[in-house]
Design a protein around this motif. Sequence first.
Motif, PDB file in Angstrom:
ATOM      1  N   SER A   7       0.812  -1.218   0.000  1.00 40.03           N
ATOM      2  CA  SER A   7       0.000   0.000   0.000  1.00 40.03           C
ATOM      3  C   SER A   7       0.842   1.263   0.000  1.00 40.03           C
ATOM      4  O   SER A   7       0.394   2.325  -0.428  1.00 40.03           O
ATOM      5  N   GLU A   8       2.083   1.159   0.492  1.00 40.05           N
ATOM      6  CA  GLU A   8       2.957   2.323   0.582  1.00 40.05           C
ATOM      7  C   GLU A   8       3.965   2.400  -0.556  1.00 40.05           C
ATOM      8  O   GLU A   8       4.737   3.367  -0.637  1.00 40.05           O
ATOM      9  N   ILE A  13       8.191   4.788  -4.070  1.00 42.98           N
ATOM     10  CA  ILE A  13       8.778   4.915  -5.411  1.00 42.98           C
ATOM     11  C   ILE A  13       8.871   6.380  -5.816  1.00 42.98           C
ATOM     12  O   ILE A  13       9.878   6.830  -6.379  1.00 42.98           O
ATOM     13  N   LYS A  14       7.821   7.167  -5.503  1.00 40.20           N
ATOM     14  CA  LYS A  14       7.837   8.590  -5.836  1.00 40.20           C
ATOM     15  C   LYS A  14       8.956   9.312  -5.094  1.00 40.20           C
ATOM     16  O   LYS A  14       9.658  10.156  -5.666  1.00 40.20           O
ATOM     17  N   ALA A  15       9.141   8.967  -3.809  1.00 37.71           N
ATOM     18  CA  ALA A  15      10.192   9.605  -3.016  1.00 37.71           C
ATOM     19  C   ALA A  15      11.577   9.251  -3.554  1.00 37.71           C
ATOM     20  O   ALA A  15      12.463  10.110  -3.655  1.00 37.71           O
ATOM     21  N   ILE A  16      11.770   7.982  -3.915  1.00 40.18           N
ATOM     22  CA  ILE A  16      13.068   7.558  -4.465  1.00 40.18           C
ATOM     23  C   ILE A  16      13.347   8.270  -5.784  1.00 40.18           C
ATOM     24  O   ILE A  16      14.476   8.710  -6.049  1.00 40.18           O
ATOM     25  N   SER A  17      12.313   8.411  -6.605  1.00 40.14           N
ATOM     26  CA  SER A  17      12.480   9.102  -7.892  1.00 40.14           C
ATOM     27  C   SER A  17      12.892  10.550  -7.680  1.00 40.14           C
ATOM     28  O   SER A  17      13.762  11.078  -8.390  1.00 40.14           O
ATOM     29  N   GLY A  22      17.906  14.368  -7.626  1.00 42.73           N
ATOM     30  CA  GLY A  22      18.738  15.356  -6.949  1.00 42.73           C
ATOM     31  C   GLY A  22      18.043  16.105  -5.833  1.00 42.73           C
ATOM     32  O   GLY A  22      18.612  17.016  -5.225  1.00 42.73           O
ATOM     33  N   GLU A  23      16.810  15.742  -5.510  1.00 41.31           N
ATOM     34  CA  GLU A  23      16.036  16.456  -4.493  1.00 41.31           C
ATOM     35  C   GLU A  23      16.312  15.875  -3.107  1.00 41.31           C
ATOM     36  O   GLU A  23      16.479  14.666  -2.933  1.00 41.31           O
ATOM     37  N   GLU A  29       6.911  10.773   6.007  1.00 42.35           N
ATOM     38  CA  GLU A  29       6.349   9.727   6.858  1.00 42.35           C
ATOM     39  C   GLU A  29       5.772   8.631   5.978  1.00 42.35           C
ATOM     40  O   GLU A  29       4.999   8.893   5.058  1.00 42.35           O
ATOM     41  N   ILE A  30       6.137   7.392   6.292  1.00 42.93           N
ATOM     42  CA  ILE A  30       5.711   6.289   5.457  1.00 42.93           C
ATOM     43  C   ILE A  30       5.568   5.026   6.309  1.00 42.93           C
ATOM     44  O   ILE A  30       6.299   4.839   7.290  1.00 42.93           O
TER      45      ILE A  30
END
Length: 273
Positions: A7-8, A13-17, A22-23, A29-30
């Motif tokens: 579910s997370e 995946i969005k955070a890793i991308s 470079g961000e 929180e996950i």
Amino acid sequence: EKTTPLSELPKAIKAISRALSGETILNLEIGQLDAEGKIVVVEINSSPVIKDDKVVALQGVLRDITVRKKAEEAARDSSLKLIKAMEDTLQAMAMIVEMRDPYTAGHQRRVSQLACVIAEEMLLLPDRITGLRLAGLIHDIGKVRVPAEILTNPNVLTEAEKAILKMHPTLGYEVLKTLDMPWPVAQIIFQHHERIDGSGYPQGLKDGQILLEAKILAVADAVEAMASHRPYRAGLGIDFALDEIEKNKGIFYDSKIVDACVKLFREKGFRLE
């Protein structure tokens, strides 16, 4: 060791991308699965390692904040229960006024409802709207000390009777000023008959001296009073009430508040209960 539940995964995946582009990731929180397969909440802070203008690795800290989140949730539940208890107490106080003045039964509740909808239209923060709602529920509490024969008089009041009635914001303030609440409820009630040109009562305050919540309550109070029946006249109707506040916007009433109120009725279909 922790793994990410299905579910997370989209959030992870969005955070890793984002990190790989470079961000820096701060306070994400996950939910994660611990060694026993239970979901715990973790906080991630991560930054990219850059070499030759390329992200070659990610570094960061993952911290279990499950206990903190549970404490925050418990504090939030406690706060909601406290607000509910306050509201129940103020509702009981409102009923005292309405038992003495049956012609305006429900007036305070309707004014509170309209004031909150106006505040939402103006994008006030939820906490301020909570304080406004509570003030609206008992804005006429000072009428408990106004003689019932004045409140229920079917004739136009004499000047002396009007002067007594105009004491109710001050009397309401005196009743509530010692209550320890996180909102300026007593001051809002004290000021709800002030007008931005200084012609209101009891203090004759002008625009910059009047709380925003009190200015909102003033508009809601005026609209509901004109639209509804009173002992000395039939209800004048919502169209009449809206026309009147529009005539007096920028004089008695704050223009932005009037515009928000009129928009609610004429464009968004709001109706008084």
